[in-house]
Design an enzyme around this catalytic site. Structure first.
Site, mmCIF file in Angstrom:
data_model
loop_
_atom_site.group_PDB
_atom_site.id
_atom_site.type_symbol
_atom_site.label_atom_id
_atom_site.label_comp_id
_atom_site.label_asym_id
_atom_site.label_seq_id
_atom_site.Cartn_x
_atom_site.Cartn_y
_atom_site.Cartn_z
ATOM 1 N N MET A 1 35.214 42.634 39.055
ATOM 2 C CA MET A 1 35.476 41.798 37.888
ATOM 3 C C MET A 1 34.536 42.222 36.763
ATOM 4 O O MET A 1 33.305 42.143 36.898
ATOM 5 C CB MET A 1 35.276 40.326 38.225
ATOM 6 C CG MET A 1 36.240 39.823 39.297
ATOM 7 S SD MET A 1 36.006 38.077 39.672
ATOM 8 C CE MET A 1 36.635 37.338 38.149
ATOM 9 N N GLU A 2 35.120 42.687 35.675
ATOM 10 C CA GLU A 2 34.361 43.230 34.556
ATOM 11 C C GLU A 2 33.367 42.206 34.024
ATOM 12 O O GLU A 2 33.695 41.050 33.774
ATOM 13 C CB GLU A 2 35.330 43.651 33.443
ATOM 14 C CG GLU A 2 34.654 44.151 32.186
ATOM 15 C CD GLU A 2 34.013 45.515 32.360
ATOM 16 O OE1 GLU A 2 33.373 45.981 31.404
ATOM 17 O OE2 GLU A 2 34.168 46.121 33.441
ATOM 18 N N CYS A 91 44.028 43.665 35.162
ATOM 19 C CA CYS A 91 43.079 43.103 34.198
ATOM 20 C C CYS A 91 43.821 42.359 33.082
ATOM 21 O O CYS A 91 44.704 42.925 32.431
ATOM 22 C CB CYS A 91 42.211 44.205 33.599
ATOM 23 S SG CYS A 91 41.013 43.577 32.390
ATOM 24 N N LYS A 132 45.493 47.167 42.657
ATOM 25 C CA LYS A 132 45.482 45.715 42.491
ATOM 26 C C LYS A 132 46.383 45.358 41.328
ATOM 27 O O LYS A 132 46.328 45.993 40.275
ATOM 28 C CB LYS A 132 44.069 45.182 42.242
ATOM 29 C CG LYS A 132 44.030 43.645 42.183
ATOM 30 C CD LYS A 132 42.642 43.109 41.905
ATOM 31 C CE LYS A 132 42.695 41.568 41.876
ATOM 32 N NZ LYS A 132 41.403 40.977 41.466
ATOM 33 N N ASN A 192 44.832 37.400 46.810
ATOM 34 C CA ASN A 192 43.679 37.153 45.951
ATOM 35 C C ASN A 192 44.023 36.052 44.958
ATOM 36 O O ASN A 192 45.162 35.928 44.528
ATOM 37 C CB ASN A 192 43.300 38.454 45.223
ATOM 38 C CG ASN A 192 42.274 38.250 44.125
ATOM 39 O OD1 ASN A 192 42.579 38.417 42.953
ATOM 40 N ND2 ASN A 192 41.060 37.896 44.487
ATOM 41 N N GLU A 194 41.990 32.185 43.356
ATOM 42 C CA GLU A 194 41.729 30.759 43.545
ATOM 43 C C GLU A 194 41.302 30.420 44.969
ATOM 44 O O GLU A 194 41.641 29.360 45.506
ATOM 45 C CB GLU A 194 42.958 29.941 43.135
ATOM 46 C CG GLU A 194 42.655 28.574 42.551
ATOM 47 C CD GLU A 194 41.825 28.621 41.263
ATOM 48 O OE1 GLU A 194 41.157 27.614 40.981
ATOM 49 O OE2 GLU A 194 41.842 29.656 40.532
ATOM 50 N N GLY A 216 36.809 36.757 44.859
ATOM 51 C CA GLY A 216 36.219 37.076 43.570
ATOM 52 C C GLY A 216 35.212 36.022 43.179
ATOM 53 O O GLY A 216 34.111 35.955 43.721
#
Length: 306
Positions: A1-2, A91, A132, A192, A194, A216
């Site tokens: 995650m950026e 993204c 992804k 992936n 929540e 994440g």
């Protein structure tokens, strides 16, 4: 995650345990062949056999929209020895999407397939290539087409975030829609989105039909989440996390400009206070501080540098 799950945080979280592998922040490819140092800057684990200090394999993620350029960069990246190469079709950042990258690619399944195929051909056969994706851009009408294009391109694994770009990070995540994708392809699908608690993980596995999860923000908030999902009886205590936070701070001190260091620590503490009451007290201690020395003194008694 950026901007969140960087090298420092990967190092800290994998030291807690329970993680099979992780994926780097994306490396943006925009028309040029990047020098080796550009890959190493985002993925310092390349200097450690493609693993974190705890030994967790790290796949390096590429983001771009030009198949040929991505292939050239993937070949150079593969020569540096990551645990695999991951392709970003998820993204949701506006600046990324404006340039045709990330989730913006999901409106063009044939292009998605060409990117995967070009990268798969460019790297050694033994090097895993994964992808992804989100469910789509404005809607999920092309979700199955994109997943099938990724499979046809030769990817070995697909992670699906159960929301569209338009849905951002707003709850809920649509895990049942991941099940539709899983039925449409033969390659392994990882769910992936929540997953904040063990109960979330169990429901996600049931609704998605998947047997693997990517964590994440939930893992950032609760570093013991992976262990808990695996059936750990005791939660990871705050006292056990403090050494990991100290290690994180040490790495931040070597990699981040002084004026941004306090912000990186506060960012993580802000997540941690969702789960750990002690993190709230720690956050309040440093909330107004910007000087690294003052932060170190407030949180670590000055014993962990600046």
């Amino acid at each position: 995650m950026e901007g969140l799950l960087d090298y420092a945080l990967r190092d800290a979280l994998t030291a807690v345990g329970g993680i099979d592998r992780c994926v780097s922040e994306f490396i943006r490819v925009t028309g040029t062949l990047l020098p080796e140092k550009a890959f190493v800057r985002v993925v310092p684990e390349l200097k450690n056999g493609g693993r974190t200090r705890a030994g967790t394999p790290v796949r390096a993620q590429l983001l771009g929209s030009d198949p040929a350029c991505l292939a050239d960069n993937a070949a150079r990246l593969a020569s540096l020895g990551p645990a695999g190469i991951d392709l970003n079709f998820g993204c949701p950042a506006k600046v990324v999407n404006r340039h045709g990258g990330g989730a913006a690619l999901l409106v063009d399944p044939p292009l998605v397939g060409r990117i995967v195929e070009a990268v798969r051909r460019a790297v050694p056969a033994e090097m895993p290539v994964s992808a992804k994706m989100r469910l789509g851009f404005d809607d999920d009408a092309l979700a199955l087409d994109c997943a099938q294009a990724i499979e046809a391109g030769g990817a070995e694994e697909l992670v699906v975030h159960g929301r569209t770009k338009a849905q951002g990070y707003r709850p809920p995540a649509y895990w049942a829609r991941i099940a539709d994708i899983r039925q449409a392809v033969k390659l392994p699908v990882v769910a992936n989105g929540e997953i904040w608690t063990v109960a979330d993980a169990q429901r996600c596995l049931q609704e998605s039909g998947c047997d693997a999860l990517m964590l994440g923000r939930g893992m950032v908030a609760d570093p013991g989440l992976a262990l808990a999902i695996r059936g750990a009886v005791e939660p990871v205590a705050w006292s056990a996390l403090m050494p990991r936070i100290a290690d994180f701070w040490q790495i931040v001190g070597t990699r981040v400009e002084a004026r941004h260091r306090a912000g990186r620590l506060k960012q993580w503490l802000n997540f941690l206070r969702r789960v750990h009451p002690a993190a709230e007290e720690a956050y309040q201690r440093v909330r107004t501080l910007t000087d690294p020395a003052a932060v170190a003194g407030a949180l670590f008694g000055g014993a962990h540098g600046v």
